[in-house]
Design a protein around this motif. Structure first.
Motif, mmCIF file in Angstrom:
data_model
loop_
_atom_site.group_PDB
_atom_site.id
_atom_site.type_symbol
_atom_site.label_atom_id
_atom_site.label_comp_id
_atom_site.label_asym_id
_atom_site.label_seq_id
_atom_site.Cartn_x
_atom_site.Cartn_y
_atom_site.Cartn_z
ATOM 1 N N GLN A 37 42.005 70.858 -9.827
ATOM 2 C CA GLN A 37 43.010 71.828 -10.244
ATOM 3 C C GLN A 37 42.944 72.045 -11.754
ATOM 4 N N ALA A 38 43.352 73.230 -12.201
ATOM 5 C CA ALA A 38 43.397 73.519 -13.635
ATOM 6 C C ALA A 38 44.495 72.695 -14.300
ATOM 7 N N ILE A 39 44.287 72.350 -15.576
ATOM 8 C CA ILE A 39 45.321 71.671 -16.350
ATOM 9 C C ILE A 39 46.253 72.737 -16.913
ATOM 10 N N VAL A 40 47.519 72.660 -16.548
ATOM 11 C CA VAL A 40 48.472 73.712 -16.909
ATOM 12 C C VAL A 40 49.714 73.111 -17.548
ATOM 13 N N ASP A 41 50.508 73.990 -18.209
ATOM 14 C CA ASP A 41 51.778 73.557 -18.777
ATOM 15 C C ASP A 41 52.912 73.876 -17.815
ATOM 16 N N GLU A 42 54.161 73.745 -18.285
ATOM 17 C CA GLU A 42 55.313 73.958 -17.410
ATOM 18 C C GLU A 42 55.409 75.389 -16.901
ATOM 19 N N GLN A 43 54.815 76.328 -17.635
ATOM 20 C CA GLN A 43 54.829 77.732 -17.210
ATOM 21 C C GLN A 43 53.581 78.091 -16.398
ATOM 22 N N ALA A 44 52.825 77.066 -15.985
ATOM 23 C CA ALA A 44 51.608 77.246 -15.187
ATOM 24 C C ALA A 44 50.502 77.960 -15.956
ATOM 25 N N LYS A 45 50.567 77.891 -17.289
ATOM 26 C CA LYS A 45 49.532 78.484 -18.122
ATOM 27 C C LYS A 45 48.400 77.479 -18.319
ATOM 28 N N ASN A 46 47.164 77.933 -18.142
ATOM 29 C CA ASN A 46 46.006 77.060 -18.316
ATOM 30 C C ASN A 46 45.918 76.594 -19.769
ATOM 31 N N ILE A 47 45.926 75.294 -19.988
ATOM 32 C CA ILE A 47 45.917 74.768 -21.352
ATOM 33 C C ILE A 47 44.715 73.880 -21.650
ATOM 34 N N GLY A 48 43.806 73.698 -20.687
ATOM 35 C CA GLY A 48 42.668 72.846 -20.989
ATOM 36 C C GLY A 48 41.795 72.555 -19.798
ATOM 37 N N GLN A 49 40.761 71.741 -20.045
ATOM 38 C CA GLN A 49 39.824 71.373 -18.998
ATOM 39 C C GLN A 49 39.543 69.877 -19.048
ATOM 40 N N LEU A 50 39.235 69.321 -17.901
ATOM 41 C CA LEU A 50 38.894 67.910 -17.809
ATOM 42 C C LEU A 50 37.496 67.702 -18.377
ATOM 43 N N PHE A 51 37.357 66.747 -19.299
ATOM 44 C CA PHE A 51 36.053 66.444 -19.884
ATOM 45 C C PHE A 51 35.426 65.215 -19.244
ATOM 46 N N PHE A 52 36.194 64.137 -19.155
ATOM 47 C CA PHE A 52 35.684 62.896 -18.561
ATOM 48 C C PHE A 52 36.850 62.095 -18.028
ATOM 49 N N VAL A 53 36.655 61.454 -16.877
ATOM 50 C CA VAL A 53 37.724 60.647 -16.289
ATOM 51 C C VAL A 53 37.136 59.360 -15.727
ATOM 52 N N THR A 54 37.909 58.283 -15.823
ATOM 53 C CA THR A 54 37.520 57.009 -15.251
ATOM 54 C C THR A 54 38.788 56.283 -14.822
ATOM 55 N N GLN A 55 38.662 55.143 -14.190
ATOM 56 C CA GLN A 55 39.857 54.442 -13.740
ATOM 57 C C GLN A 55 39.677 52.938 -13.759
ATOM 58 N N ILE A 56 40.804 52.233 -13.917
ATOM 59 C CA ILE A 56 40.900 50.788 -13.757
ATOM 60 C C ILE A 56 42.046 50.548 -12.797
ATOM 61 N N LYS A 57 41.716 50.011 -11.630
ATOM 62 C CA LYS A 57 42.688 49.824 -10.550
ATOM 63 C C LYS A 57 43.326 51.172 -10.221
ATOM 64 N N ASP A 58 44.651 51.298 -10.292
ATOM 65 C CA ASP A 58 45.274 52.571 -9.913
ATOM 66 C C ASP A 58 45.601 53.443 -11.125
ATOM 67 N N THR A 59 45.124 53.050 -12.315
ATOM 68 C CA THR A 59 45.374 53.831 -13.520
ATOM 69 C C THR A 59 44.141 54.648 -13.880
ATOM 70 N N TYR A 60 44.341 55.940 -14.077
ATOM 71 C CA TYR A 60 43.265 56.841 -14.466
ATOM 72 C C TYR A 60 43.377 57.149 -15.960
ATOM 73 N N TYR A 61 42.220 57.218 -16.621
ATOM 74 C CA TYR A 61 42.135 57.569 -18.031
ATOM 75 C C TYR A 61 41.234 58.792 -18.132
ATOM 76 N N ALA A 62 41.679 59.796 -18.843
ATOM 77 C CA ALA A 62 40.891 61.025 -18.929
ATOM 78 C C ALA A 62 40.895 61.591 -20.335
ATOM 79 N N GLN A 63 39.741 62.087 -20.748
ATOM 80 C CA GLN A 63 39.639 62.897 -21.952
ATOM 81 C C GLN A 63 39.659 64.349 -21.494
ATOM 82 N N ILE A 64 40.526 65.149 -22.111
ATOM 83 C CA ILE A 64 40.612 66.561 -21.777
ATOM 84 C C ILE A 64 40.402 67.391 -23.030
ATOM 85 N N ILE A 65 39.808 68.557 -22.855
ATOM 86 C CA ILE A 65 39.658 69.498 -23.968
ATOM 87 C C ILE A 65 40.798 70.495 -23.875
ATOM 88 N N LEU A 66 41.729 70.404 -24.817
ATOM 89 C CA LEU A 66 42.895 71.280 -24.834
ATOM 90 C C LEU A 66 42.568 72.609 -25.501
#
Length: 300
Positions: free
Chosen positions: A245-274
């Motif tokens: 899904q697109a990264i959006v704000d409260e008004q559903a406006k596209n504000i960025g893209q996912l660059f890289f994501v990884t996880q440790i257990k149930d926690t996800y860490y992501a770098q996004i380009i805003l």
């Protein structure tokens, strides 16, 4: 809202992490003109490279897009470029077009060199200036240690011979390395991203005083005319979210893209380009699925 240090303290718990980097490769540039070749093709100032000082930089297309980015160290008279393994061949072929005018040789070292990543709690006595364009390098027997970050935790690359094994420790926690401010792109991302979108102007990856290199005009224009707000930021969340899904704000406006994501257990860490200033971001989400925590608004 969790801070980076709370995330690190709860996850690291004083452990030292050592993990082999299977997705990292090494390109060796040798010969009397090695540095001269690279000076005209990289965003970093190769004249500052020495046995004690490593660099972070990129090779760009004429349109200013990153072909590959890398960490770079000096090994005796040779130069080692550490980058995504799937970009070594493309980088080698790109540099070969210019290498015919220099006394130099390019060699893919993936069968001869291994790279490990070491993570530890922040060294309070270390210089944590993220904007530094010089990275401490030490040589011990067959291992070169390059310190690529002190903030918010200490991260080092251990570059060694393929014959040398380094004991891995707690490698399941190595995903914490995403918290450093200097990511490497992959082949899939090649020629799609400007250096400023990864904050390379703030993390020592671009010299604006070194002179000309391929793509320099575009990179400089972006810096001084400020035509793009795009920049790297860090988010975390718990549980599975639809990352298509697109990264959006409260008004559903596209504000960025996912660059890289990884996880440790149930926690996800992501770098996004805003696409907007991080200070303007309040409650981002993947579509309607809320991203729970902004750990830091900007990775600088």
């Amino acid at each position: 809202m969790d801070s980076l240090y709370e995330i690190i303290d709860s996850t690291l718990q004083t452990k030292n992490i050592v993990a082999k980097q299977h997705d990292i490769g090494v390109l060796r540039v040798s010969g009397m003109d090695a540095k001269k070749l690279l000076q005209g093709q990289t965003t970093c100032d190769i004249t500052k490279l020495s046995a004690e000082n490593g660099l972070y930089g990129a090779i760009c297309s004429i349109k200013g897009r990153i072909i590959s980015n890398f960490y770079i160290v000096q090994n005796n008279d040779d130069v080692l470029m550490i980058m995504a393994k799937d970009l070594v061949e493309k980088t080698l072929l790109h540099l070969k077009k210019y290498a015919v005018f220099f006394k130099t040789e390019l060699v893919d070292e993936q069968d001869n060199v291994k790279v490990y990543k070491k993570l530890a709690a922040k060294n309070c006595e270390a210089d944590s200036n993220v904007a530094s364009n010089i990275f401490a390098t030490t040589h011990d027997n067959e291992t070169i240690t390059l310190t690529i970050g002190h903030e918010p935790l200490e991260v080092q690359l251990l570059i060694t011979s393929a014959k040398t094994d380094i004991e891995e420790k707690h490698q399941d926690l190595s995903a914490l390395a995403i918290l450093t401010a200097r990511p490497l792109i992959s082949l899939e991302q090649s020629e799609t991203i400007l250096p400023q979108w990864l904050n390379m102007q703030s993390t020592g990856g671009i010299s604006f005083t070194k002179g000309c290199y391929t793509g320099q005009e575009i990179v400089a224009r972006m810096q001084y005319k400020g035509k793009s707000k795009k920049q790297l930021a860090l988010v975390t969340w718990h549980g599975n979210l639809d990352q298509t899904q697109a990264i959006v704000d409260e008004q559903a406006k596209n504000i960025g893209q996912l660059f890289f994501v990884t996880q440790i257990k149930d926690t996800y860490y992501a770098q996004i380009i805003l696409n907007i200033d991080p200070s303007e971001v309040e409650l981002p989400s993947f579509g309607w699925q809320r991203i729970n925590t902004i750990a830091t608004s900007l990775l600088t």
